[in-house]
Write an enzyme that holds these catalytic residues in place. Structure first.
Site, PDB file in Angstrom:
ATOM      1  N   LYS A  78      20.318   0.422 -33.383  1.00 34.11           N
ATOM      2  CA  LYS A  78      19.948   1.083 -34.645  1.00 34.11           C
ATOM      3  C   LYS A  78      20.619   0.369 -35.814  1.00 34.11           C
ATOM      4  O   LYS A  78      21.796  -0.007 -35.718  1.00 34.11           O
ATOM      5  CB  LYS A  78      20.375   2.563 -34.579  1.00 34.11           C
ATOM      6  CG  LYS A  78      19.883   3.422 -35.724  1.00 34.11           C
ATOM      7  CD  LYS A  78      20.265   4.892 -35.509  1.00 34.11           C
ATOM      8  CE  LYS A  78      19.803   5.784 -36.637  1.00 34.11           C
ATOM      9  NZ  LYS A  78      20.154   7.206 -36.414  1.00 34.11           N
ATOM     10  N   SER A 153      16.476  10.566 -36.862  1.00 37.70           N
ATOM     11  CA  SER A 153      16.399   9.321 -37.595  1.00 37.70           C
ATOM     12  C   SER A 153      16.361   8.072 -36.712  1.00 37.70           C
ATOM     13  O   SER A 153      15.976   7.008 -37.179  1.00 37.70           O
ATOM     14  CB  SER A 153      17.583   9.208 -38.546  1.00 37.70           C
ATOM     15  OG  SER A 153      18.796   9.174 -37.833  1.00 37.70           O
ATOM     16  N   SER A 177      19.483  13.312 -34.259  1.00 39.68           N
ATOM     17  CA  SER A 177      18.786  12.035 -34.433  1.00 39.68           C
ATOM     18  C   SER A 177      18.653  11.147 -33.199  1.00 39.68           C
ATOM     19  O   SER A 177      17.973  10.130 -33.265  1.00 39.68           O
ATOM     20  CB  SER A 177      19.447  11.231 -35.541  1.00 39.68           C
ATOM     21  OG  SER A 177      18.977  11.697 -36.770  1.00 39.68           O
TER      22      SER A 177
HETATM   23  N1  GLN Z   1      17.348  15.508 -39.158  1.00 33.07           N
HETATM   24  C1  GLN Z   1      18.710  15.685 -39.500  1.00 33.07           C
HETATM   25  C2  GLN Z   1      18.945  15.244 -40.920  1.00 33.07           C
HETATM   26  O1  GLN Z   1      18.029  14.878 -41.554  1.00 33.07           O
HETATM   27  C3  GLN Z   1      19.591  14.968 -38.535  1.00 33.07           C
HETATM   28  C4  GLN Z   1      19.739  13.532 -38.810  1.00 33.07           C
HETATM   29  C5  GLN Z   1      20.686  12.827 -37.887  1.00 33.07           C
HETATM   30  O2  GLN Z   1      21.036  13.341 -36.813  1.00 33.07           O
HETATM   31  N2  GLN Z   1      21.133  11.662 -38.304  1.00 33.07           N
HETATM   32  O3  GLN Z   1      20.025  15.247 -41.403  1.00 33.07           O
END
Ligand code: GLN
Length: 486
Positions: A78, A153, A177
């Protein structure tokens, strides 16, 4: 079976027995990337030259019988994990040209284990989002249906694994994410206990919630990757010095006598799609049949998880993102004639709308006069959520739930509705707030053919238990063997 379709554990066997060389395997993965990347859009940077050199080195190591857990295994990382000499953009315009001078600890670990990094994968900008639509560069597609999101994400990580453009991947999970994109793309994703994996070199979103973890084609591969990246790191004071179990050896598939907690509060059809409900129900029946006991548990404060998370995470984010000011890191607006304009223009142009929204939310929640009402209250709720879990684990070994209320939505469907997007994190956020480990394992498909994941959450450092329970499910089903037709 084509080489790019291999799991890590099968590839390990073939490499060790010299049935396949690391160079052949890596070449096969790049051929796959050439064929499907133009339609999936999972990668931000492809590092073919470095990878081919690493593959050659892996072949040399294999010929000398110097084989490590990931020797010759092509992986994707990532794009918020720092890679020395390779751009790390966080999918943000503000870091478009940032090349870290050092490796994240996890990179050092996978490199030392012999991995061949094939590239850096797409994500929501600074990991803020649930669909990868917030990337400053491009939208990754769900390999199962290209008009749907891969989740986020870590959408690039999940899509790259699901479409066989790598054998395994590293993502990060602040509120879901890793688990949510894994669920949407039909792969396995593990969010480790907070402190299990070093965050050194992980670009911070919300430091008290972030954790790096693997996305993989099956549970065994997830166990192999987790083993390599786990462990105490003096460079991360929040990493924990605790022995690391042998995760792969924990995979017996035996769940007899285990108590699986089913949260009463999650046991409602409210907003959860019938496809998800029935897949999760089938999983529960399967565990019962395998000799586990299903017990009713209560997580009474889980209804406040979304509200608490969306105060704490933006509060930490606004503070972490203060460093991108056009002076210390990344892009600078050169046209501005004074310092204040330079800050303002750099940040307005460099950050996308979702990141700006989080900075505003966080700044507000931390400001004098509002701190007690928002940030402090949210922190108190966080403690209550953690206490709920601790109490639940007195009566059960693990907790089972959906990962997401619905299968992957369509690209564009929720972009103008941040609240709906936030609410879809309902099942994943609590694990981060409490710091416990959680995973997603494929458990079915929707009527329209989109994957559905099952979430298993465990007590602190019980990654071995949740992996084994997921393994039991995998042994009894074929979902993880299905791959999208691309
Ligand atoms: N969807 C969540 C957010 O937008 C989690 C994102 C994540 O785990 N990086 O913050």
């Amino acid at each position: 079976m084509d080489l790019h379709e291999l799991t890590i554990h099968k590839a390990q066997d073939l490499l060790k027995n010299k049935k396949v060389s690391a160079t052949e395997l890596t070449r096969a993965v790049f051929e796959r990337i050439e064929n499907v990347e133009p339609i999936v859009d999972a990668y931000i940077t492809i590092t073919k030259d470095i990878a081919m050199d690493r593959a050659e080195a892996a072949d040399k190591a294999i010929s000398e019988n110097n084989i490590k857990p990931l020797t010759g295994i092509p992986v994707a990382v990532k794009d918020l994990i720092c890679t020395k000499g390779v751009k790390t953009t966080c999918a943000s315009k503000i870091l478009e040209n940032f090349t870290p001078p050092y490796d994240a600890t996890v990179m050092g670990k996978i490199n030392a284990a012999g991995a061949v990094m094939v590239g850096k994968v797409n994500m929501d900008e600074f990991a803020m989002g649930s669909s990868t639509e917030n990337s400053g560069f491009k939208v990754t597609k769900n390999p199962w249906n290209l008009s749907h999101v891969p989740g986020g994400s870590s959408g690039g990580s999940a899509a790259a694994v699901a479409s066989d453009m790598c054998l395994g991947s590293l993502g990060s999970d602040t509120g879901g994410s890793i688990r949510q994109p894994a669920s949407h793309c039909g792969v396995v994703g593990v969010k480790p206990t907070y402190g299990r994996v070093s965050r050194f070199g992980l670009v911070a979103f919300a430091s008290s919630l972030d954790q790096i973890g693997p996305l993989a084609k099956d549970v065994t591969d997830a166990a192999i990757l987790l083993q390599v990246i786990s462990g105490y790191d003096p460079k991360d004071s929040t990493s924990v010095d605790k022995p690391i179990p042998d995760y792969r050896a924990a995979l017996s598939g035996d769940v007899k006598g285990l108590k699986i907690g089913i949260p009463r509060q999650y046991n409602t059809s409210n907003g959860v799609s019938p496809d998800v409900l029935s897949a999760v129900q089938t999983a529960m029946d399967l565990y019962k049949g395998a000799g586990a006991e299903l017990v009713d548990i209560s997580l009474p404060h889980s209804e406040y998880a979304v509200a608490a998370y969306y105060l704490i995470a933006p509060a930490e984010a606004c503070s972490n993102l203060a460093r991108y000011d056009g002076v210390k890191y990344g892009a600078r607006d050169k046209a501005s004639s004074n310092l204040i304009d330079m800050y303002r223009n750099t940040r307005s142009k460099g950050f996308g709308p979702e990141v700006q929204r989080r900075i505003l939310l966080g700044t507000y929640a931390l400001s004098a006069g509002y701190y007690d009402a928002y940030y402090k209250k949210a922190s108190q709720i966080r403690t209550l959520i953690k206490n709920d879990f601790m109490q639940a684990f007195e009566t059960c070994d693990i907790i089972l739930s959906p990962v997401t209320p619905t299968p992957a939505f369509k690209i564009g469907e929720n972009v103008d509705d941040p609240l709906t997007m936030y609410l879809s994190d309902i099942f994943t956020l609590s694990a981060n707030l409490a710091g416990i480990p959680g995973l997603s394992v494929p458990c079915g498909f929707s009527q329209s053919g989109l994957p559905i994941g099952l979430q298993l959450m465990g007590n602190y450092f019980a990654e071995n238990t949740i992996l084994n329970i997921a393994y039991c499910f995998e042994q009894a089903t074929e979902f993880h063997k299905q791959r999208p037709k691309l």
